[in-house]
Design an enzyme around this catalytic site. Structure first.
Site, PDB file in Angstrom:
ATOM      1  N   VAL A   1       0.949  -1.224   0.010  1.00  0.00           N
ATOM      2  CA  VAL A   1      -0.124  -0.110   0.044  1.00  0.00           C
ATOM      3  C   VAL A   1       0.724   1.366   0.032  1.00  0.00           C
ATOM      4  CG1 VAL A   1      -1.738  -1.077   1.210  1.00  0.00           C
ATOM      5  CG2 VAL A   1      -0.220   0.014   2.484  1.00  0.00           C
TER       6      VAL A   1
ATOM      7  N   VAL B   1       6.074   2.285  -1.021  1.00  0.00           N
ATOM      8  CA  VAL B   1       5.089   1.124  -1.002  1.00  0.00           C
ATOM      9  C   VAL B   1       5.558   0.364   0.404  1.00  0.00           C
ATOM     10  CG1 VAL B   1       4.385  -0.820  -2.215  1.00  0.00           C
ATOM     11  CG2 VAL B   1       5.230   1.134  -3.409  1.00  0.00           C
ATOM     12  N   SER B   2       4.701   0.139   1.238  1.00  0.00           N
ATOM     13  CA  SER B   2       4.530  -0.328   2.373  1.00  0.00           C
ATOM     14  C   SER B   2       4.132  -1.992   2.243  1.00  0.00           C
ATOM     15  CB  SER B   2       4.097   0.312   3.585  1.00  0.00           C
ATOM     16  OG  SER B   2       3.954  -0.631   4.785  1.00  0.00           O
ATOM     17  N   PRO B   3       4.480  -2.964   2.894  1.00  0.00           N
ATOM     18  CA  PRO B   3       3.949  -4.138   3.190  1.00  0.00           C
ATOM     19  C   PRO B   3       2.951  -4.309   4.207  1.00  0.00           C
ATOM     20  CG  PRO B   3       6.111  -4.510   4.132  1.00  0.00           C
ATOM     21  CD  PRO B   3       5.901  -2.905   3.644  1.00  0.00           C
TER      22      PRO B   3
ATOM     23  N   ASP C   1       6.592   2.623   8.537  1.00  0.00           N
ATOM     24  CA  ASP C   1       7.000   1.420   8.919  1.00  0.00           C
ATOM     25  C   ASP C   1       8.109   1.423   9.915  1.00  0.00           C
ATOM     26  OD1 ASP C   1       5.706   0.317   6.706  1.00  0.00           O
ATOM     27  OD2 ASP C   1       7.189   0.983   5.379  1.00  0.00           O
TER      28      ASP C   1
END
Length: 785
Positions: free
Chosen positions: A193, A358-360, A471
């Site tokens: 996301v 973009v982060s997991p 994050d």
């Protein structure tokens, strides 16, 4: 001509049997010719262990001084493919389970390759990329700002990476054989996301309307097939950060991409990949996706008993802890690799792309005090950035989040692998150059439609850099989206370096916190000379960039290069061209945002080192490389990056000596498995041993931890510290203590065979006087039902 002469000779003098022999020869020759024509490439795969020191060394990525390694989740690897034209050009792509590539690592690897192979492999055709795990040992880069938290340069971290890259390339080179390459792509919707959506929204609405999502969802996979052995590997590119593991984790880990690579390699090994179809025999992905059952790296080699009997329990209870003993270091590697020898290696890499924003952690960002969503523009909670964290899909278990994001990438890759049908065809080519990004002239469009020349700036980091991201939030009163700064931190900054008026204007609207590009003591704090590179294999084009591009920045660069290649190639390229962006490649220079995102000054904009026109500079220079490629012209380079190995300063103390309590030996059990115990699959068993510092010997391609299974009278290795299920945790009773402990923690996989098991620890101790000595010890046995 020779064959037809043979036929005439046989007809005249030797009878029909010889005619049939010659006809057979003709068929063989025709078949060989067909194989050669069907295989325009030589393909070679390789991999090697690059796991660094599992103790005392700061992890690279979160820039947090308390994020120190103390064990292994699973091992880190260098994975390589080489593709060559039989009598022409060749390219090498290296994917590292490391935070990023290092300029100094590149320099030393290329020196070694030149010593081995002459000019066969060089800076033009070798690319080295990192997956961006934040759980690998740091200290292997050469610029000050990237090694401050690791107390400077860590030679052990550096050496194991250089050695591993070299060994993996040598293996791939030795494995070069005729083969084919296929490419496939598809969307993966639930593995990333956008962590800076407010900055993304500052991009033009017309541009945003072209895309369904605010992050790239496409995975591009390349499948390598050996003509004789069948499929031998795959590499894919997909954008998501290596931050499923948080900064509270202290175990070395490849994070979601490193784990996905292991799952893919295990899947290919255990299910078998058919030489005829190129597909894995098992296509039942659903069970893997829905449960925690994961592929095993070591195959089951012992038949499974039907049930746990009293006799088996009695047998387990007869094997008590072995006690520590000395052993030769070479025995460690031989023991755990014995079941893996003489088998073809399948190499799979999950490469990084434009992951900048973009982060997991796909569940969103929440305040840890109120559990409410964080502020949208600044990612704060009541004005404090350190309370805002992203949540992964396994929240609150970061290991489960890592497994889920890894599994999602693996499942997509396996699907693309099995369905890949588009064959890569065409020539191999490459272009590479070095650029001074501290003063690069760039032609940009004006609001009136004209052109003006602007310049990039010496590197600098903004105030929002110190705020961190969702994050891994920063500290103090920094926050994302800060385009003003504050007087107190300016005063602190000025003690290091006060930026000049020209630099302030060049970097605007970024308020400068660290003027790293102009800080030169004790040596350069940030890079100025950067490499850019294009690799072409047929219709696949890889753009190698030395940083983290945001989603939209990556899209603009890919589109610009694609347009140049198609418009200038006289039909050699068409819309079927596959352009991928390989991030964090060849060196590291932090982030690259669009001009519009830069204005918002979130973390990524504050970390875009060379000012607001950085992306325009990349696009301009990559277009030059692409133009040179289609015109078949070389690209001269007049500058080289510095080799500062001789300047490096390392302040991390070495290991002085190791001790055990009086009466105990290294390898003795400190806390054993419970007596007469049995465990069900899915449960966890552990034992703790008197140990020594893992920095004494990295046990490269070996193991600190082993699960052994009883087979008759022999103990057979079945899991080691490169397995997801087995963790090696190291600790000291106090920071300066010479005593230490190793805890082996095994979560029994659902597919583990029932039987009798034990845990074994390997290590190396350093005496006050004398050489390092290796040791081992085993726990009492236990039954698994």
């Amino acid at each position: 001509m020779e064959v037809s002469s043979c036929l005439r000779h046989q007809v005249r003098g030797f009878g029909s049997s010889r005619i049939w022999l010659c006809l057979l020869l003709v068929l063989v020759l025709q078949n060989c010719s067909q194989v050669l024509s069907d295989s325009p490439y030589l393909v070679g795969m390789g991999s090697y262990d690059i796991t660094g020191p599992a103790a005392d060394v700061n992890m690279m990525g979160y820039a947090n001084t308390e994020h120190i390694a103390s064990g292994i989740h699973f091992r880190l690897k260098s994975r390589v493919f080489i593709v060559a034209e039989p009598d022409g050009k060749r390219v090498v792509f290296v994917n590292l389970d490391a935070c990023m590539a290092s300029q100094l690592v590149n320099i030393k690897v290329l020196e070694r390759l030149k010593a081995r192979y002459g000019d066969l492999y060089n800076e033009n055709n070798v690319a080295i990329s990192g997956i961006h795990t934040h759980a690998g040992p740091g200290g292997y880069l050469q610029y000050v700002v990237y090694i401050v938290t690791s107390l400077g340069f860590v030679r052990q971290s550096f050496d194991v990476i250089v050695d591993g890259i070299e060994q993996s390339i040598v293996e791939a080179h030795n494995n070069l054989r005729p083969g084919k390459i296929y490419v496939n792509n598809g969307d993966l919707l639930d593995a990333g996301v956008n962590r800076s959506p407010s900055a993304y929204l500052n991009n033009p609405a017309e541009e945003r309307s072209k895309y369904q999502y605010n992050v790239d969802k496409q995975m591009t996979l390349v499948k390598f097939v050996d003509n004789e052995l069948g499929p031998v590997g795959s590499f894919n590119w997909f954008a998501t950060h290596g931050t499923s593991m948080s900064r509270t984790n202290s175990l070395i880990s490849g994070d979601n991409k490193g784990a996905a690579a292991r799952f893919m390699e295990d899947w290919a090994e255990q299910n078998g990949v058919s030489k005829q179809t190129g597909r894995a025999n098992s296509v039942d992905f659903g069970s893997l996706h829905l449960s925690s059952v994961l592929p095993r790296r070591v195959s089951t080699i012992i038949p499974e008993p039907n049930e746990i009997t009293d006799d088996l329990m009695q047998l387990a209870s007869s094997y008590v802890a072995s006690g520590g003993r000395r052993l030769a270091a070479s025995n460690i590697t031989r023991r755990i690799r014995s079941t893996q020898e003489n088998t073809a290696k399948f190499v799979s890499a999950f490469c990084q792309s434009n992951c900048g924003d973009v982060s997991p952690n796909v569940l969103g960002t929440f305040c840890i005090d109120t559990h409410l969503p964080c502020d949208f523009n600044h990612s704060t909670c009541n004005g404090k950035n350190e309370l805002c964290y992203g949540r992964g899909p396994g929240y609150p278990n970061e290991f489960e989040s890592t497994r889920i994001i890894a599994s999602r990438q693996f499942l997509k890759a396996a699907d693309l692998f099995n369905s890949a049908s588009e064959e890569i065809q065409g020539k191999i080519d490459y272009r590479h150059t070095y650029l001074d990004f501290s003063q690069l002239e760039v032609s940009v469009s004006t609001s009136t439609g004209g052109q003006q020349v602007v310049k990039t700036c010496p590197a600098a980091m903004g105030f929002a850099f110190a705020a961190g991201t969702t994050d891994g939030p920063g500290a103090f009163d920094f926050k994302q989206g800060d385009d003003k700064g504050n007087p107190f931190w300016r005063l602190v900054r000025n003690l290091l370096k006060t930026p000049g008026k020209e630099q302030v204007e060049c970097q605007a609207p970024k308020p400068i916190l660290l003027d790293t590009g102009e800080m030169k003591e004790p040596y350069d704090w940030a890079p100025s000379i950067l490499p850019i590179q294009i690799i072409r294999i047929g219709q696949l084009v890889i753009l190698c960039v030395p940083g983290e591009f945001t989603t939209m920045a990556g899209r603009r660069l890919r589109d610009s290069v694609k347009n140049v290649l198609i418009s200038g190639s006289n039909g050699e390229f068409d819309n079927n061209i596959h352009v991928v962006l390989a991030g964090l490649t060849n060196t590291y220079s932090q982030y690259v945002t669009t001009f519009e995102e830069y204005q918002i000054q979130r973390y990524e904009g504050a970390s875009t080192l060379y000012g607001p026109h950085t992306l325009s500079a990349y696009i301009q220079e990559f277009e030059k490389l692409a133009t040179a490629m289609v015109a078949n012209k070389e690209v001269p380079t007049n500058i080289q990056p510095p080799d500062m190995l001789h300047k490096q300063i390392g302040l991390l103390p070495g290991v002085i000596f190791d001790t055990t309590p009086i009466g105990a030996n290294f390898g003795d059990v400190s806390s054993d498995v419970p007596a007469n115990s049995n465990f069900r699959k899915g449960s966890t068993v552990n034992a703790t041993f008197y140990s020594a510092c893992p920095r004494n010997d990295l046990l490269t391609d070996g193991t600190f931890a082993l699960v052994e299974k009883l087979n008759g009278k022999d103990w057979i290795p079945v899991y080691d510290d490169d397995d997801w299920s087995l963790q090696f945790k190291w600790s000291r009773p106090s920071k300066l203590s010479s005593k230490s402990f190793a805890t082996l923690e095994w979560t029994i996989p659902e597919d583990a065979a029932s039987g009798v098991y034990r845990l074994r620890h390997f290590g190396a101790s350093k005496p006050i006087i004398g050489s390092i000595k290796h040791f081992t010890g085993a726990s009492s046995a236990f039954a698994v039902r």
